[in-house]
Motif scaffolding. Structure first.
Motif, PDB file in Angstrom:
ATOM      1  N   ASP A  64       0.821  -1.213   0.000  1.00  0.00           N
ATOM      2  CA  ASP A  64       0.000   0.000   0.000  1.00  0.00           C
ATOM      3  C   ASP A  64       0.855   1.264   0.000  1.00  0.00           C
ATOM      4  O   ASP A  64       0.524   2.249  -0.652  1.00  0.00           O
ATOM      5  CB  ASP A  64      -0.933   0.031   1.210  1.00  0.00           C
ATOM      6  CG  ASP A  64      -2.013  -1.039   1.134  1.00  0.00           C
ATOM      7  OD1 ASP A  64      -2.321  -1.496   0.010  1.00  0.00           O
ATOM      8  OD2 ASP A  64      -2.538  -1.417   2.193  1.00  0.00           O
ATOM      9  N   GLU A  67       2.403   1.632  -3.531  1.00  0.00           N
ATOM     10  CA  GLU A  67       1.400   2.120  -4.483  1.00  0.00           C
ATOM     11  C   GLU A  67       1.070   3.583  -4.236  1.00  0.00           C
ATOM     12  O   GLU A  67       0.903   4.355  -5.176  1.00  0.00           O
ATOM     13  CB  GLU A  67       0.137   1.258  -4.401  1.00  0.00           C
ATOM     14  CG  GLU A  67       0.325  -0.115  -4.991  1.00  0.00           C
ATOM     15  CD  GLU A  67      -0.903  -1.005  -4.846  1.00  0.00           C
ATOM     16  OE1 GLU A  67      -1.923  -0.560  -4.259  1.00  0.00           O
ATOM     17  OE2 GLU A  67      -0.838  -2.152  -5.306  1.00  0.00           O
ATOM     18  N   SER A  68       0.991   3.968  -2.971  1.00  0.00           N
ATOM     19  CA  SER A  68       0.700   5.357  -2.634  1.00  0.00           C
ATOM     20  C   SER A  68       1.818   6.289  -3.116  1.00  0.00           C
ATOM     21  O   SER A  68       1.547   7.365  -3.650  1.00  0.00           O
ATOM     22  CB  SER A  68       0.512   5.494  -1.123  1.00  0.00           C
ATOM     23  OG  SER A  68       0.202   6.812  -0.769  1.00  0.00           O
TER      24      SER A  68
END
Length: 94
Positions: A64, A67-68
């Motif tokens: 996460d 991806e962020s």
């Protein structure tokens, strides 16, 4: 798709910030020149080791967060910094 080199670059920037803060704290701690030298070698070694571990895949960041960072999410920099700070501090303790 997240650019791997972009994430590594961001990780490097954050690790440099962590190293600088740690070095400043060491300077203010009143350690002897020998102790400072030894501590600084350890700090830079940990930074280098973490970056190499990311590049080789030995150490991974949470998907996460990656991806962020790739999407330039509003809190991506803070989340990456916190994750790196945690890893950096733990490696220093070893």
């Amino acid at each position: 798709m997240t650019s791997f080199s972009s994430v590594i670059h961001q990780a490097d920037k954050h690790l440099r910030t962590l190293v600088n803060k740690k070095m400043l704290a060491l300077k203010q701690s009143g350690l002897s020149k020998e102790e400072m030298n030894e501590s600084s070698k350890n700090i830079y070694s940990v930074k280098t080791e973490l970056l190499e571990d990311f590049k080789t895949g030995f150490q991974r960041l949470d998907k996460d967060i990656v991806e962020s960072v790739g999407k330039r999410g509003s809190d991506s920099s803070l989340r990456l910094h916190q994750a790196l700070d945690f890893l950096f501090q733990n490696k220093l303790k070893l």
